[in-house]
Design a protein around this motif. Structure first.
Motif, PDB file in Angstrom:
ATOM      1  N   THR A  24       9.332   8.147   1.722  1.00 17.06           N
ATOM      2  CA  THR A  24       8.088   7.139   1.851  1.00 17.06           C
ATOM      3  C   THR A  24       8.651   6.118   3.703  1.00 17.06           C
ATOM      4  O   THR A  24       9.369   6.402   3.456  1.00 17.06           O
ATOM      5  N   ARG A  25       7.830   6.315   4.406  1.00 16.75           N
ATOM      6  CA  ARG A  25       7.714   5.707   5.598  1.00 16.75           C
ATOM      7  C   ARG A  25       6.728   4.457   5.118  1.00 16.75           C
ATOM      8  O   ARG A  25       5.294   4.365   4.972  1.00 16.75           O
ATOM      9  N   TYR A  26       7.737   3.319   5.477  1.00 12.39           N
ATOM     10  CA  TYR A  26       6.574   1.902   5.099  1.00 12.39           C
ATOM     11  C   TYR A  26       6.203   1.365   6.644  1.00 12.39           C
ATOM     12  O   TYR A  26       7.455   1.400   7.746  1.00 12.39           O
TER      13      TYR A  26
ATOM     14  N   LYS B  89       2.078   2.175   2.840  1.00  6.62           N
ATOM     15  CA  LYS B  89       2.759   3.630   2.676  1.00  6.62           C
ATOM     16  C   LYS B  89       2.216   4.664   2.524  1.00  6.62           C
ATOM     17  O   LYS B  89       1.458   5.034   2.085  1.00  6.62           O
TER      18      LYS B  89
ATOM     19  N   GLN C  64       3.681   8.782   2.390  1.00  6.24           N
ATOM     20  CA  GLN C  64       4.341   9.501   1.441  1.00  6.24           C
ATOM     21  C   GLN C  64       3.843  11.096   1.868  1.00  6.24           C
ATOM     22  O   GLN C  64       2.258  11.365   1.542  1.00  6.24           O
TER      23      GLN C  64
ATOM     24  N   TYR D 127      -2.733   6.885   3.047  1.00 10.30           N
ATOM     25  CA  TYR D 127      -1.604   6.070   3.041  1.00 10.30           C
ATOM     26  C   TYR D 127      -2.125   4.854   1.984  1.00 10.30           C
ATOM     27  O   TYR D 127      -3.730   4.902   2.009  1.00 10.30           O
TER      28      TYR D 127
ATOM     29  N   VAL E 132       1.045  -1.603   0.438  1.00  9.84           N
ATOM     30  CA  VAL E 132       2.043  -2.150  -0.846  1.00  9.84           C
ATOM     31  C   VAL E 132       1.617  -3.310  -0.861  1.00  9.84           C
ATOM     32  O   VAL E 132       0.967  -4.329  -0.044  1.00  9.84           O
TER      33      VAL E 132
ATOM     34  N   GLU F  56       5.683  -3.969  -5.900  1.00 11.97           N
ATOM     35  CA  GLU F  56       6.250  -3.307  -4.354  1.00 11.97           C
ATOM     36  C   GLU F  56       6.469  -3.574  -3.523  1.00 11.97           C
ATOM     37  O   GLU F  56       7.878  -3.725  -2.387  1.00 11.97           O
TER      38      GLU F  56
ATOM     39  N   LEU G 231      10.614  -4.514  -1.833  1.00 15.16           N
ATOM     40  CA  LEU G 231      10.785  -3.970  -0.261  1.00 15.16           C
ATOM     41  C   LEU G 231      11.101  -5.211   0.791  1.00 15.16           C
ATOM     42  O   LEU G 231      11.830  -4.970   1.150  1.00 15.16           O
TER      43      LEU G 231
END
Length: 144
Positions: free
Chosen positions: A90-92, A101, A103, A108, A111, A115, A119
């Motif tokens: 997972t890249r934020y 977010k 994944q 996309y 967020v 969550e 985060l």
């Protein structure tokens, strides 16, 4: 010729000293290698992997800051039914008005709600602990 070598050696010593002040090398021993970016990410991830609670047996977890706008959460585990190794990255991405977010193979997503709260809490804890434990700096100095 000898003057140039002496100057180059002096420049290298100065560079090594500045690097060790910046990233913390091991001094006073035979090991005087500056930490690479990969080394630093690994050290930071050691802290980050525990921010979301206990890691289940057989799982691997990484959580780290790739750059000032990108956070990575990677988890892998063995599926108990199939015995196959599974993984999820997972890249934020932090943008001025939204956190996205991204994944594995998913569209996309923005967020939001719980969550986002989780985060934000994890990023704050990560920043505090990494500043203190990896860079040996108080949080206020690390973000200044």
């Amino acid at each position: 010729m000898f003057g140039r070598k002496r100057k180059q050696r002096k420049d290298n010593q100065l560079s090594n000293k500045l690097l060790s002040m910046a990233v913390g090398t091991v001094s006073g021993s035979n090991l005087k290698r500056a930490l690479t970016q990969r080394d630093l990410i690994a050290k930071e991830s050691e802290i980050g992997r525990h921010l979301f609670g206990p890691i289940p047996k057989g799982h691997t977890r990484e959580f780290f800051c790739l750059d000032e706008y990108t956070w990575i959460w990677y988890e892998s585990w063995t599926d108990t039914r199939t015995g196959k190794r599974q993984e999820c990255t997972t890249r934020y991405e932090i943008h001025p008005n939204v956190i996205l977010k991204i994944q594995d193979g998913q569209p996309y997503q923005e967020v939001t709600d719980q969550e986002l709260h989780n985060l934000a809490h994890a990023i704050r804890q990560y920043t505090l602990r990494v500043a203190r434990d990896v860079y040996k700096r108080p949080f206020a100095e690390a973000v200044a």
